[in-house]
Write an enzyme that holds these catalytic residues in place. Structure first.
Site, short mmCIF file in Angstrom:
data_model
loop_
_atom_site.label_atom_id
_atom_site.label_comp_id
_atom_site.label_asym_id
_atom_site.label_seq_id
_atom_site.Cartn_x
_atom_site.Cartn_y
_atom_site.Cartn_z
N GLY A 1 0.82 -1.20 0.00
CA GLY A 1 0.00 0.00 0.00
C GLY A 1 0.86 1.25 0.00
O GLY A 1 2.09 1.18 0.15
N GLY B 1 2.11 5.35 1.06
CA GLY B 1 2.23 6.29 2.17
C GLY B 1 3.05 5.82 3.35
O GLY B 1 3.75 4.81 3.33
N CYS C 1 5.49 -5.46 1.83
CA CYS C 1 5.70 -4.03 1.65
C CYS C 1 5.10 -3.21 2.80
O CYS C 1 5.63 -3.25 3.90
CB CYS C 1 5.16 -3.60 0.29
SG CYS C 1 5.89 -2.06 -0.31
N LEU C 2 4.00 -2.47 2.59
CA LEU C 2 3.41 -1.72 3.70
C LEU C 2 2.99 -2.68 4.81
O LEU C 2 3.10 -2.35 6.00
CB LEU C 2 2.21 -0.91 3.22
CG LEU C 2 1.52 -0.05 4.28
CD1 LEU C 2 2.45 1.01 4.85
CD2 LEU C 2 0.25 0.59 3.72
N ASN D 1 8.81 -1.23 -4.38
CA ASN D 1 8.16 0.08 -4.49
C ASN D 1 7.80 0.55 -3.09
O ASN D 1 6.71 0.28 -2.58
CB ASN D 1 6.91 -0.02 -5.36
CG ASN D 1 6.16 1.30 -5.42
OD1 ASN D 1 6.70 2.35 -5.06
ND2 ASN D 1 4.92 1.26 -5.87
N GLY E 1 8.79 3.85 0.02
CA GLY E 1 9.53 5.04 0.42
C GLY E 1 9.92 5.04 1.88
O GLY E 1 10.57 5.99 2.35
N TYR E 2 9.53 3.98 2.61
CA TYR E 2 9.84 3.86 4.05
C TYR E 2 10.50 2.52 4.31
O TYR E 2 10.38 1.59 3.52
CB TYR E 2 8.56 3.99 4.88
CG TYR E 2 7.96 5.38 4.84
CD1 TYR E 2 8.18 6.29 5.87
CD2 TYR E 2 7.20 5.80 3.75
CE1 TYR E 2 7.65 7.57 5.83
CE2 TYR E 2 6.67 7.08 3.68
CZ TYR E 2 6.90 7.95 4.73
OH TYR E 2 6.39 9.23 4.67
N HIS F 1 8.21 -7.21 -3.34
CA HIS F 1 7.01 -7.80 -3.91
C HIS F 1 7.29 -9.19 -4.50
O HIS F 1 7.75 -9.30 -5.64
CB HIS F 1 6.45 -6.89 -5.00
CG HIS F 1 5.86 -5.63 -4.48
ND1 HIS F 1 4.52 -5.49 -4.19
CD2 HIS F 1 6.44 -4.45 -4.15
CE1 HIS F 1 4.30 -4.28 -3.72
NE2 HIS F 1 5.45 -3.62 -3.69
N GLU G 1 5.20 -11.23 -5.57
CA GLU G 1 4.30 -11.48 -6.69
C GLU G 1 4.79 -10.82 -7.97
O GLU G 1 4.20 -10.99 -9.04
CB GLU G 1 2.88 -10.98 -6.37
CG GLU G 1 2.62 -9.50 -6.55
CD GLU G 1 3.27 -8.61 -5.50
OE1 GLU G 1 3.24 -7.39 -5.66
OE2 GLU G 1 3.82 -9.15 -4.51
#
Length: 363
Positions: free
Chosen positions: A219, A221, A246-247, A288, A290-291, A331, A333
């Site tokens: 996700g 942010g 990821c998120l 992908n 940013g954190y 990722h 996938e």
């Protein structure tokens, strides 16, 4: 028609307009994938961002019905060196320009994407705007310098209601923080009976669905903007196997007492090498984000680092020392990118089978 790309540091680039004619504002990021532009554009993790594609020619094989990672793209704009006017591929349904017009996404071509990428790498991620050539850049820069960055990206891209994706195998609840279709595709490929739920579904509601395992999706942010997800994960620990991507990986870390921080310019592309600390094997991954999870914060938790990034040594994998739960920052996938780590979905299903066997023995 000419168009401007304006950055908050005062940089102004002039290029050719394509896609929608609407002006747009967002965080400018770059991704290094050589192919997979359709998957990139439709990845919900890019919500609120203007995406720079570093590969010099984009759109040469068009847009097709098979490569969507979401139905409605959430990116704010697209920056390319050259956009192909006449795509050629047997699966092609429309050109990139036509697609962006339909989805109301502005694009700019003819920009020196190598120079732009170097600016971002030097200064870090910057806010920017794509607008008409006639607009006063000073007015746009003034707007960009104001603190107007939204923090509800997950809310924007998550499903609004529960829905099933039936199968006859293990029942997996997929928590949608902005999930790519690729995750659902891999679970369905393994005959999982999947129930997709909104990001703000609590642990009690998830457990009431009687899941064999829970998948935490990718996700957009800052993970600290999703406290609902942190509380939900805390309520699930020890109740069923968990796999986060990821998120989902970052939220899992926060739920276990670790910390996260913003990277200077993030990891985005399909060629990021990671090392598995258990086996010593190297995998190339699609990323992908940013954190990242702070390594120092892990020491006071029950988490163990399982994988690291070979470019900057950031954490790429975690597992819980007490419960059947593991996560990865990248990722598995793919879509786009290598499928080196696709086996992690099988590993998740094995953890479910082991968990179910343990529960039976204790019953």
């Amino acid at each position: 028609m000419k168009r401007q790309l304006i950055l908050e540091d005062g940089t102004v680039m002039i290029g050719q307009a394509f896609g929608s004619n609407e002006p747009t504002f967002g965080e400018i990021v770059f991704t290094t994938g050589m192919t997979g532009y359709q998957e990139t554009i439709t990845d919900p993790s890019y919500c609120g961002q203007i995406v720079t594609l570093t590969y010099p020619l984009v759109g040469n094989y068009g847009i097709n019905r098979d490569d969507y990672e979401s139905i409605q793209p959430a990116i704010k704009g697209l920056i390319v060196k050259e956009a192909a006017d006449f795509p050629s591929n047997w699966r092609n349904d429309m050109s990139l320009d036509e697609f962006l017009k339909i989805k109301n996404i502005p694009g700019i071509s003819g920009v020196d994407t190598r120079k732009l990428t170097r600016i971002i790498r030097k200064h870090g991620t910057l806010k920017g705007a794509i607008c008409a050539e006639t607009v006063n850049p000073n007015e746009i820069i003034k707007q960009l310098l104001e603190d107007n960055t939204p923090n509800n990206q997950v809310e924007q891209v998550s499903t609004k209601k529960l829905y099933p994706s039936p199968g006859r195998g293990h029942h997996v609840v997929l928590v949608d923080f902005g999930s790519k279709h690729g995750i659902l595709r891999e679970l369905n490929k393994r005959n999982c009976d999947v129930t997709v739920v909104p990001y703000n579904t609590n642990a009690e509601e998830i457990l009431a669905l009687k899941p064999d395992g829970v998948m935490l999706s990718n996700g957009p942010g800052d993970p600290k903007d999703v406290p609902e997800g942190v509380a939900m994960i805390q309520g699930l620990l020890g109740e069923c196997p968990i796999f986060g991507i990821c998120l989902g990986h970052q939220l899992f870390a926060l739920a276990n007492g670790a910390d996260t921080y913003k990277l200077k310019f993030g990891h985005r592309g399909a060629n990021h090498p990671i090392k598995d600390l258990k086996t010593g094997r190297i995998y190339f991954t699609s990323q992908n984000h940013g954190y990242a999870v702070s390594e120092e914060s892990i020491h006071s938790t029950h988490l163990k680092v399982t994988q690291v990034n070979l470019n900057d040594c950031t954490i790429e994998g975690l597992e819980h020392e007490l419960y059947p739960a593991f996560t990865v920052q990248y990722h598995p996938e793919a879509a786009p990118g290598p499928e080196d780590t696709n086996f992690l979905f099988d590993q998740f299903l094995l953890s479910i089978e082991k968990w179910k066997g343990t529960v039976k023995q204790n019953a």
